[in-house]
Design a protein around this motif. Structure first.
Motif, PDB file in Angstrom:
ATOM      1  N   LEU A  29       0.890  -1.308  -0.114  1.00 21.52           N
ATOM      2  CA  LEU A  29       0.127   0.045  -0.041  1.00 21.52           C
ATOM      3  C   LEU A  29       0.744   1.180  -0.053  1.00 21.52           C
ATOM      4  O   LEU A  29       0.672   2.146  -0.761  1.00 21.52           O
ATOM      5  CB  LEU A  29      -1.105   0.013   1.182  1.00 21.52           C
ATOM      6  N   ARG A  32       2.105   1.900  -3.218  1.00 22.31           N
ATOM      7  CA  ARG A  32       1.085   2.035  -4.031  1.00 22.31           C
ATOM      8  C   ARG A  32       1.304   1.025  -5.634  1.00 22.31           C
ATOM      9  O   ARG A  32       1.039   1.523  -6.595  1.00 22.31           O
ATOM     10  CB  ARG A  32       1.165   3.526  -4.781  1.00 22.31           C
ATOM     11  N   GLN A  34       0.350  -2.475  -7.486  1.00 22.40           N
ATOM     12  CA  GLN A  34      -0.885  -3.358  -7.783  1.00 22.40           C
ATOM     13  C   GLN A  34      -0.674  -4.912  -7.443  1.00 22.40           C
ATOM     14  O   GLN A  34       0.635  -5.485  -7.522  1.00 22.40           O
ATOM     15  CB  GLN A  34      -1.430  -3.260  -8.988  1.00 22.40           C
TER      16      GLN A  34
END
Length: 405
Positions: A29, A32, A34
């Motif tokens: 997270l 950032r 995926q």
């Protein structure tokens, strides 16, 4: 330097009561990114120094809320670090998804079916022994792991599935241990600890670890038993339900008792007192995990009496054991035989060989129909203790009958 970074990552993670899987998610997270380029195994490699975080270091620092330099600076602990369950995870990750699997969609209904299987095994273990249950238990555990590794599911279903795998590993490990398959039981317990921690269910992880600590204490690995029982208590934290804390402390008390010596004996008595205090804080209206259904005042008295027996304090042990056994369910033959075995030893320590022989005869009779290595070992312990009184006719008869059998 990588060892210092790893130690700091682990220290900061455990201070937040995060699992390795939780930290992996937080790092992704923060970066950032995926998907899941960082997983539990990668965090484990960072913490053990097997791999340097390199480009992930700023994101680890951000996830943990500290400057990067704090991760690089070797920490000088003022006291030895507390043991944690991370030291008892299995090698690799036996729960990692299989690459290229068809990914059959798993729903909450299948998790519910597994939950019923786990509950059924627990109830069966109340009246049957490990030798009777080991095959169905291992079969169910293999199916559950296969379901998790080959299926696809939502995050919530995945956590619920991991939790049930953890519960299934606890009862399957207990069954394997009772059947005398200690190496198999240890592998199962370690798998369960991993599953529970990945599900972020620290109460369950403590229960599983306590079961393994109990096996260690009973199989000549007393020092490891003390360390692991204490780690289970530490990792679960103060937010664990009172019944769970009472059970963890019970395991700590037993591990110290088996370790022997004055200091361990004192530590055992302190843990027993703390267990009683924890149980007194239990609110009958509050929700506790279903697998703690058997933890109550009677169970604590059983452990207390066993500790007194092992510490050769029969005047305290005998009344407690008689009280517990007076209302015990006779259908639970294995537990009845086990508890009677401690009464027989306590009576022998109290210089009551005739009564000890009568109780020992019941232990031998009950154990003959139970496929449990634990009861078989307790029979051996009782008979060895009685040999000191071999000249007493009642004792001689028991010893002779067992030798003939």
């Amino acid at each position: 330097m990588s060892l210092a970074i790893g130690a700091n990552i682990r220290r900061l993670r455990t201070a937040r009561e995060w699992s390795q899987a939780r930290l992996a998610r937080e790092v992704c997270l923060a970066a950032r990114v995926q998907g899941d380029p960082v997983g539990r195994q990668e965090v484990s490699r960072w913490e053990t120094g097997k791999r340097k975080p390199r480009e992930w270091l700023p994101f680890i620092a951000a996830a943990l809320g500290v400057p990067v330099e704090e991760l690089r600076t070797p920490a000088a602990p003022a006291e030895p670090p507390l043991p944690t369950l991370a030291d008892f995870l299995p090698e690799g990750d036996p729960l990692s998804p299989l690459e290229g699997s068809p990914g059959r969609r798993i729903g909450i209904g299948e998790v519910g079916d597994l939950q019923q299987r786990v509950h059924g095994l627990r109830l069966a273990d109340d009246v049957l022994a490990g030798g009777d249950l080991i095959r169905p238990a291992l079969r169910d555990l293999r199916r559950a792991v296969k379901l998790y590794r080959e299926g696809s599911f939502s995050g919530d279903v995945g956590r619920q599935l991991l939790r049930q795998i953890g519960e299934l590993a606890q009862i399957s490990g207990w069954i394997a241990s009772d059947a005398g398959q200690h190496d198999e039981a240890e592998r199962i317990y370690r798998l369960g600890i991993s599953a529970a921690r990945q599900a972020e269910d620290y109460t369950l992880a403590g229960n599983i670890a306590g079961s393994l600590a109990y096996q260690y204490a009973n199989t000549g690995r007393e020092a490891e038993g003390v360390t692991l029982a204490q780690a289970a208590l530490n990792d679960a934290g103060s937010d664990a339900p009172p019944k769970a804390r009472a059970l963890y402390l019970d395991r700590v008390a037993w591990a110290h008792t088996k370790a022997g010596g004055v200091e361990h004996g004192q530590a055992a008595m302190r843990a027993l007192g703390e267990a009683g205090q924890a149980l007194s804080e239990d609110d009958p209206g509050a929700e506790s995990p279903a697998y703690l259904y058997w933890v109550d005042g009677g169970e604590l008295r059983v452990m207390e009496s066993r500790v007194y027996t092992e510490l050769h304090r029969p005047l305290r042990a005998v009344p407690l054991l008689r009280e517990v056994l007076g209302g015990y369910d006779a259908t639970h033959a294995r537990e009845l035989a086990l508890y009677l075995s401690w009464l027989a030893v306590a009576l022998a320590d109290a210089n009551e060989p005739e009564e000890a022989a009568a109780v020992a005869e019941r232990v031998v009779s009950l154990s003959s129909d139970v496929a449990s290595e634990r009861t078989a070992e307790r029979v051996r312990v009782v008979l060895r203790r009685l040999k000191e009184y071999a000249e007493v006719p009642e004792v001689a008869a028991v010893l002779a009958n067992h030798q003939a059998a």
